[in-house]
Design a protein around this motif. Structure first.
Motif, PDB file in Angstrom:
ATOM      1  N   PHE A 165      76.190 -85.121 -24.624  1.00  0.00           N
ATOM      2  CA  PHE A 165      74.982 -84.909 -25.523  1.00  0.00           C
ATOM      3  C   PHE A 165      74.231 -84.018 -25.273  1.00  0.00           C
ATOM      4  N   LEU A 166      73.733 -83.490 -23.590  1.00  0.00           N
ATOM      5  CA  LEU A 166      73.406 -82.186 -23.552  1.00  0.00           C
ATOM      6  C   LEU A 166      73.931 -81.125 -23.771  1.00  0.00           C
ATOM      7  N   THR A 167      75.140 -81.047 -23.421  1.00  0.00           N
ATOM      8  CA  THR A 167      75.967 -79.872 -23.188  1.00  0.00           C
ATOM      9  C   THR A 167      76.421 -79.341 -24.448  1.00  0.00           C
ATOM     10  N   TRP A 168      77.051 -80.322 -25.292  1.00  0.00           N
ATOM     11  CA  TRP A 168      77.646 -79.692 -26.716  1.00  0.00           C
ATOM     12  C   TRP A 168      76.806 -80.239 -27.898  1.00  0.00           C
ATOM     13  N   TYR A 169      76.609 -81.618 -28.077  1.00  0.00           N
ATOM     14  CA  TYR A 169      75.714 -82.036 -29.156  1.00  0.00           C
ATOM     15  C   TYR A 169      74.585 -81.372 -29.269  1.00  0.00           C
ATOM     16  N   ARG A 170      73.744 -81.376 -28.242  1.00  0.00           N
ATOM     17  CA  ARG A 170      72.195 -80.858 -28.266  1.00  0.00           C
ATOM     18  C   ARG A 170      72.240 -79.353 -28.549  1.00  0.00           C
ATOM     19  N   MET A 171      73.237 -78.864 -27.935  1.00  0.00           N
ATOM     20  CA  MET A 171      73.639 -77.225 -27.977  1.00  0.00           C
ATOM     21  C   MET A 171      73.822 -76.989 -29.420  1.00  0.00           C
ATOM     22  N   ALA A 172      74.554 -77.361 -30.120  1.00  0.00           N
ATOM     23  CA  ALA A 172      74.944 -77.325 -31.601  1.00  0.00           C
ATOM     24  C   ALA A 172      73.681 -77.561 -32.303  1.00  0.00           C
ATOM     25  N   TYR A 173      73.028 -78.795 -32.163  1.00  0.00           N
ATOM     26  CA  TYR A 173      71.863 -79.094 -32.897  1.00  0.00           C
ATOM     27  C   TYR A 173      70.619 -77.725 -32.577  1.00  0.00           C
ATOM     28  N   HIS A 174      70.622 -77.392 -31.665  1.00  0.00           N
ATOM     29  CA  HIS A 174      69.603 -76.165 -31.412  1.00  0.00           C
ATOM     30  C   HIS A 174      70.091 -74.816 -32.055  1.00  0.00           C
ATOM     31  N   SER A 180      70.834 -69.610 -33.616  1.00  0.00           N
ATOM     32  CA  SER A 180      70.914 -68.828 -32.212  1.00  0.00           C
ATOM     33  C   SER A 180      72.291 -68.589 -31.879  1.00  0.00           C
ATOM     34  N   SER A 181      72.643 -67.320 -31.530  1.00  0.00           N
ATOM     35  CA  SER A 181      74.017 -66.882 -31.478  1.00  0.00           C
ATOM     36  C   SER A 181      74.643 -67.376 -30.087  1.00  0.00           C
ATOM     37  N   ILE A 182      73.504 -67.404 -28.996  1.00  0.00           N
ATOM     38  CA  ILE A 182      73.970 -67.636 -27.764  1.00  0.00           C
ATOM     39  C   ILE A 182      74.173 -69.018 -27.493  1.00  0.00           C
ATOM     40  N   ARG A 183      73.537 -69.771 -28.261  1.00  0.00           N
ATOM     41  CA  ARG A 183      73.583 -71.222 -28.118  1.00  0.00           C
ATOM     42  C   ARG A 183      74.825 -71.600 -29.122  1.00  0.00           C
ATOM     43  N   TYR A 184      75.444 -70.977 -29.817  1.00  0.00           N
ATOM     44  CA  TYR A 184      76.689 -71.258 -30.786  1.00  0.00           C
ATOM     45  C   TYR A 184      77.750 -70.992 -29.714  1.00  0.00           C
ATOM     46  N   MET A 185      77.544 -69.911 -28.781  1.00  0.00           N
ATOM     47  CA  MET A 185      78.593 -69.543 -27.884  1.00  0.00           C
ATOM     48  C   MET A 185      78.664 -70.461 -26.763  1.00  0.00           C
ATOM     49  N   LEU A 186      77.636 -70.920 -26.206  1.00  0.00           N
ATOM     50  CA  LEU A 186      77.659 -72.082 -25.248  1.00  0.00           C
ATOM     51  C   LEU A 186      78.223 -73.374 -25.883  1.00  0.00           C
TER      52      LEU A 186
END
Length: 287
Positions: A165-174, A180-186
């Motif tokens: 939830f924290l690493t990929w779903y929440r990252m895609a959500y934000h 945010s490009s950097i969040r897309y890359m993460l």
């Protein structure tokens, strides 16, 4: 002579009248009936189509009005972004940790994609929990030979469910919310790790904590029911892996269509690092 003239004029006047055309009125009446039968359904259909279009337009406007009212209500209620996820009962000692509202946070054109990612995360939770149940059934049915699988199954469920939830779903959500490009890359990096883990789980190496294909085929000769459960969890992990591949392709399309890039991600990282005094000092020391 006079009688002949009168008779001649009478004959002339009689001959000057147009001859009667029998059957014309009946033909015209039939033609009018045919025209009515042909044109009336067309007119009724046009009226129905126009009415249907107006009704659909009114329904669409009503939906838009309801959505706008809901957005305004959410803005009034959640203006301070009160945490509402995970949804916990009131008597529970813990409280929600995150604010999660796709309708309010995510632009309308990206809401379907984010919902699919959320559904995939829920399915991932199901896979981890079902894998734990199968590993528990293995140790109960076949003894301590599967003790390591049971212990690792507990660890995977307890560790990877919140991390996913924290690493990929929440990252895609934000990433979608903040553009945010950097969040897309993460997200791409962490979601790639999720695809890798799903593939390993589907294989199910012996003692690895995943009741995948290898474990299922080894068990099915000893206990048919446990083998069937292993096959079901293996299929679940396969579906999970394929869904993740499809979704990462959809997110990549969104990444490109919104003008994101590696250069933009580097610029965002440099800006965030420069605004953080500790990071900037560490970079200067390394130089």
């Amino acid at each position: 002579w006079y009688q002949r003239r009168v008779r001649g004029s009478g004959a002339a006047s009689f001959s000057s009248q147009p001859p009667k055309q029998y059957g014309n009125e009946e033909t015209l009446h039939k033609q009018e009936e045919i025209n009515t039968e042909i044109l009336q359904p067309k007119a009724e259909k046009l009226v129905e189509d126009e009415f249907r279009k107006r009704e659909e337009d009114l329904e669409r406007r009503e939906r838009q009005l309801r959505d706008e009212q809901k957005r305004l209500e959410d803005a009034r209620v959640y203006g301070d972004r009160v945490p509402n996820f995970p949804p916990l009962p009131k008597f529970f000692p813990c409280t929600p940790c995150f604010y999660h509202n796709i309708d309010f946070d995510i632009p309308p054109e990206h809401q379907i994609l984010v919902r699919r990612l959320f559904y995939h995360w829920q399915f991932t939770v199901f896979c981890y929990l079902f894998n734990f149940i199968v590993c528990f059934a293995l140790i109960c049915g076949l003894g301590s030979d599967y003790g390591s699988a049971f212990g690792l199954g507990i660890l995977y469920a307890a560790l990877f469910i919140p991390l996913s939830f924290l690493t990929w779903y929440r990252m895609a959500y934000h990433a979608v919310r903040q553009d945010s490009s950097i969040r897309y890359m993460l997200f791409f990096f962490m979601y790639g790790m999720q695809i890798f883990v799903s593939g390993i789980a589907a294989l199910g190496f012996g003692g690895g904590g995943f009741a995948g294909w290898i474990t299922a085929f080894n068990v099915i000769s000893k206990n048919g029911a446990l083998g069937a459960m292993g096959i079901i969890v293996s299929l679940s992990w396969c579906v999970n892996c394929l869904a993740a591949v499809y979704l990462i392709m959809q997110v990549h399309k969104t990444f490109r269509s919104t003008g994101q890039s590696m250069e933009k991600a580097s610029g965002e990282f440099a800006a965030s690092a420069g605004s953080n005094r500790n990071v900037a000092q560490a970079v200067l020391r390394s130089l």
